[in-house]
Design a protein around this motif. Structure first.
Motif, mmCIF file in Angstrom:
data_model
loop_
_atom_site.group_PDB
_atom_site.id
_atom_site.type_symbol
_atom_site.label_atom_id
_atom_site.label_comp_id
_atom_site.label_asym_id
_atom_site.label_seq_id
_atom_site.Cartn_x
_atom_site.Cartn_y
_atom_site.Cartn_z
ATOM 1 N N GLY A 104 37.434 38.784 69.539
ATOM 2 C CA GLY A 104 36.753 39.952 70.090
ATOM 3 C C GLY A 104 35.259 39.723 70.228
ATOM 4 N N GLU A 105 34.674 39.054 69.240
ATOM 5 C CA GLU A 105 33.250 38.739 69.301
ATOM 6 C C GLU A 105 32.953 37.776 70.447
ATOM 7 O OE1 GLU A 105 32.505 37.202 65.455
ATOM 8 O OE2 GLU A 105 32.773 39.130 64.419
ATOM 9 N N ALA A 106 33.819 36.762 70.619
ATOM 10 C CA ALA A 106 33.617 35.791 71.699
ATOM 11 C C ALA A 106 33.721 36.464 73.062
ATOM 12 C CB ALA A 106 34.641 34.663 71.584
ATOM 13 N N ALA A 107 34.714 37.344 73.227
ATOM 14 C CA ALA A 107 34.868 38.064 74.492
ATOM 15 C C ALA A 107 33.671 38.970 74.742
ATOM 16 C CB ALA A 107 36.162 38.875 74.474
ATOM 17 N N LEU A 150 35.615 44.039 70.026
ATOM 18 C CA LEU A 150 34.968 43.949 71.339
ATOM 19 C C LEU A 150 33.978 45.094 71.538
ATOM 20 C CD1 LEU A 150 34.855 42.753 74.278
ATOM 21 C CD2 LEU A 150 36.696 44.366 74.827
ATOM 22 N N ILE A 151 34.397 46.302 71.190
ATOM 23 C CA ILE A 151 33.528 47.472 71.343
ATOM 24 C C ILE A 151 32.293 47.347 70.457
ATOM 25 C CG2 ILE A 151 33.387 49.957 70.911
ATOM 26 C CD1 ILE A 151 36.358 50.104 71.740
ATOM 27 N N GLU A 152 32.494 46.861 69.245
ATOM 28 C CA GLU A 152 31.370 46.690 68.325
ATOM 29 C C GLU A 152 30.373 45.662 68.855
ATOM 30 O OE1 GLU A 152 30.575 45.439 63.639
ATOM 31 O OE2 GLU A 152 32.611 45.776 64.376
ATOM 32 N N GLU A 153 30.878 44.608 69.491
ATOM 33 C CA GLU A 153 30.011 43.544 70.003
ATOM 34 C C GLU A 153 29.252 43.986 71.252
ATOM 35 O OE1 GLU A 153 28.066 40.038 70.114
ATOM 36 O OE2 GLU A 153 29.530 40.545 68.552
ATOM 37 N N THR A 154 29.886 44.779 72.123
ATOM 38 C CA THR A 154 29.276 45.154 73.405
ATOM 39 C C THR A 154 28.594 46.516 73.378
ATOM 40 O OG1 THR A 154 31.360 46.141 74.172
ATOM 41 C CG2 THR A 154 30.972 43.808 74.695
ATOM 42 N N ASN A 155 28.905 47.336 72.358
ATOM 43 C CA ASN A 155 28.395 48.710 72.296
ATOM 44 C C ASN A 155 28.821 49.525 73.518
ATOM 45 O OD1 ASN A 155 26.961 48.443 69.813
ATOM 46 N ND2 ASN A 155 25.343 47.350 70.901
ATOM 47 N N CYS A 156 29.966 49.178 74.076
ATOM 48 C CA CYS A 156 30.472 49.890 75.251
ATOM 49 C C CYS A 156 31.378 51.032 74.801
ATOM 50 C CB CYS A 156 31.239 48.942 76.165
ATOM 51 S SG CYS A 156 31.751 49.697 77.719
ATOM 52 N N GLU A 157 31.166 52.209 75.359
ATOM 53 C CA GLU A 157 31.916 53.392 74.955
ATOM 54 C C GLU A 157 33.087 53.710 75.880
ATOM 55 O OE1 GLU A 157 29.167 56.591 74.686
ATOM 56 O OE2 GLU A 157 27.883 55.605 73.208
ATOM 57 N N ALA A 273 35.689 28.926 70.973
ATOM 58 C CA ALA A 273 35.141 30.275 70.889
ATOM 59 C C ALA A 273 33.847 30.287 71.690
ATOM 60 C CB ALA A 273 34.885 30.684 69.441
ATOM 61 N N TYR A 274 33.809 31.093 72.748
ATOM 62 C CA TYR A 274 32.624 31.194 73.589
ATOM 63 C C TYR A 274 31.418 31.592 72.733
ATOM 64 C CZ TYR A 274 29.526 32.760 77.331
ATOM 65 O OH TYR A 274 28.454 32.915 78.171
ATOM 66 N N PRO A 275 30.263 30.975 72.957
ATOM 67 C CA PRO A 275 29.905 30.021 74.015
ATOM 68 C C PRO A 275 30.046 28.562 73.604
ATOM 69 C CG PRO A 275 27.924 30.748 72.894
ATOM 70 C CD PRO A 275 29.072 31.440 72.212
ATOM 71 N N GLY A 276 30.789 28.295 72.551
ATOM 72 C CA GLY A 276 30.915 26.938 72.049
ATOM 73 C C GLY A 276 31.789 26.055 72.917
ATOM 74 N N LEU A 277 31.810 24.774 72.573
ATOM 75 C CA LEU A 277 32.621 23.793 73.289
ATOM 76 C C LEU A 277 34.067 23.855 72.802
ATOM 77 C CD1 LEU A 277 30.188 20.727 73.084
ATOM 78 C CD2 LEU A 277 30.547 22.227 75.057
ATOM 79 N N TRP A 278 34.943 23.179 73.530
ATOM 80 C CA TRP A 278 36.316 22.982 73.070
ATOM 81 C C TRP A 278 36.293 21.938 71.960
ATOM 82 C CZ3 TRP A 278 40.730 25.513 74.708
ATOM 83 C CH2 TRP A 278 40.572 26.356 75.814
ATOM 84 N N LYS A 279 37.043 22.191 70.893
ATOM 85 C CA LYS A 279 37.044 21.293 69.744
ATOM 86 C C LYS A 279 38.470 20.905 69.375
ATOM 87 C CE LYS A 279 32.774 23.229 67.864
ATOM 88 N NZ LYS A 279 32.074 23.734 66.660
ATOM 89 N N VAL A 280 38.649 19.631 69.082
ATOM 90 C CA VAL A 280 39.946 19.122 68.636
ATOM 91 C C VAL A 280 39.801 18.703 67.176
ATOM 92 C CG1 VAL A 280 41.757 17.410 68.984
ATOM 93 C CG2 VAL A 280 40.505 18.320 70.960
ATOM 94 N N PHE A 281 40.655 19.248 66.321
ATOM 95 C CA PHE A 281 40.619 18.954 64.889
ATOM 96 C C PHE A 281 41.883 18.206 64.474
ATOM 97 C CE2 PHE A 281 37.953 22.701 65.407
ATOM 98 C CZ PHE A 281 36.866 22.429 64.587
ATOM 99 N N TYR A 282 41.758 17.436 63.402
ATOM 100 C CA TYR A 282 42.936 16.819 62.798
ATOM 101 C C TYR A 282 42.919 17.096 61.295
ATOM 102 C CZ TYR A 282 39.763 12.995 61.391
ATOM 103 O OH TYR A 282 38.737 12.261 60.851
ATOM 104 N N ASP A 283 44.080 17.017 60.672
ATOM 105 C CA ASP A 283 44.212 17.343 59.253
ATOM 106 C C ASP A 283 43.341 16.433 58.389
ATOM 107 O OD1 ASP A 283 46.020 19.297 59.830
ATOM 108 O OD2 ASP A 283 47.792 18.077 59.418
ATOM 109 N N ASP A 284 42.709 17.034 57.397
ATOM 110 C CA ASP A 284 41.980 16.269 56.389
ATOM 111 C C ASP A 284 42.977 15.909 55.289
ATOM 112 O OD1 ASP A 284 40.372 15.240 54.421
ATOM 113 O OD2 ASP A 284 38.853 16.818 54.531
#
Length: 342
Positions: A104-107, A150-157, A273-284
């Motif tokens: 919701g924050e990313a959107a 989403l509403i909390e992030e945008t303050n849209c009513e 997560a916008y605005p970040g890049l795409w990330k690929v993770f592997y198990d530690d």
């Protein structure tokens, strides 16, 4: 051409809408994953999560080994030092509700920066199979978490949530009398009003694709308004779907930007997560439940990208169990590519 808010027509939101579209492509289908989701939804709204806790601990239903250290007072200094170090997987949520809030924050950030069409996808098995008993009820509750974030992030009513069928919309409207957003369904005669300033389609499916396209076109008119599709299921694997229909559908989805994506894999995860890049993770392998960053990319990694990434990781890791998991990832990706090429 861009329209800025607030203005006399949209006094309740503050964001800039751009008419430009993204070339980000939405995948046509997804391979099954081995992730098990913990079904309980926490009522905590803004709980902080320590970086030393295992990622997705509630998804997997396991207690992270680091929690054992919490009971040992002598480890307090070690914990403090660990928290000060930025971990590879510090961007990942620790549970399902955390992922939904994060989406919701990313959107909201995307909309506030002028984005017009967005997709949020949580490619988790429990959210992919709506026919399972209790799955729909949990899905609707999670969608409310997303909408409130989403509403909390945008303050849209003036946010409108459009659900896939009239029955679900009527039930939720009855249950959520205190909701800070309006509710409609895709089957309504007029699911979106001129007063709606942000529209969220909750789990739109392929059977209502034509309705989705009409709403998207209407929201593109002056003044343009943001459209967010939350966990869309617009792809059907029916053999009878013609090539031209598939092509038009792919083009339509390519006009959306994937602002949040969580896709667990047998030995890692793909995350954005916008605005970040795409990330690929592997198990530690040294810390169960934790991930190491394999690579960051500007666009969504395809099957070929993941094959190279996990292949490189497997070459540098002599652990047979990891090699087996990597082979499982490549096998599922092969099935995925065959499915989308039909």
């Amino acid at each position: 051409m861009a329209s800025s808010f607030p203005n006399p027509s949209f006094p309740h939101c503050s964001f800039l809408i751009s008419n430009s579209t993204s070339s980000t492509h939405f995948p046509l289908s997804y391979p099954p994953t081995s992730l098990t989701v913990f079904p309980q939804i926490s009522s905590t709204k803004n709980g902080s999560v320590s970086k030393i806790h295992g990622k997705f601990e509630k998804f997997q239903g396991e207690t992270p080994q680091d929690d054992v250290l919490d009971a040992n007072p002598s480890s307090s200094l070690q914990q403090q030092l660990s928290q000060e170090v930025e971990e590879d997987d510090s961007c990942l949520p620790s549970d399902l509700e955390g992922a939904v809030r994060q989406s919701g924050e990313a959107a909201g950030l995307f909309v506030s920066s002028g984005g017009a069409r967005a997709i949020v996808e949580l490619l988790i098995p429990q959210l992919q199979f709506l026919d399972d008993e209790g799955a729909q009820a949990e899905l609707w509750e999670l969608s409310r978490v997303f909408l409130e974030s989403l509403i909390e992030e945008t303050n849209c009513e003036k946010v409108k949530a459009v659900f896939p069928d009239a029955g679900a919309a009527a039930l939720l409207e009855y249950r959520w009398k205190d909701a800070s957003f309006k509710i409609s369904s895709l089957s309504d005669r007029k699911p979106v009003d001129i007063a709606d300033e942000i529209v969220v389609m909750v789990v739109p499916d392929y059977q209502m694709l034509e309705n989705v396209q009409k709403i998207a076109a209407a929201l593109s008119d002056d003044p343009p308004r943001p459209l967010i599709m939350w966990n869309p299921r617009l792809i059907s694997e029916d053999v009878g779907v013609g090539f031209n229909v598939r092509k038009l559908r792919r083009y339509f989805l390519s006009t959306f930007t994937t602002v949040y994506s969580m896709r667990p894999l047998p030995s890692g995860a793909v995350f954005r997560a916008y605005p970040g890049l795409w990330k690929v993770f592997y198990d530690d392998k040294d810390r169960p439940g934790r991930y190491l960053l394999a690579k960051e990319l500007i666009s969504r990694p395809d099957a070929g990208d993941l094959e190279i990434i996990f292949g490189n990781v497997a070459d540098s890791d002599q652990d047979p169990s990891f090699l087996d998991k990597a082979a499982g990832v490549l096998s599922s990706l092969t099935r995925f590519m065959k499915a989308i090429s039909k």
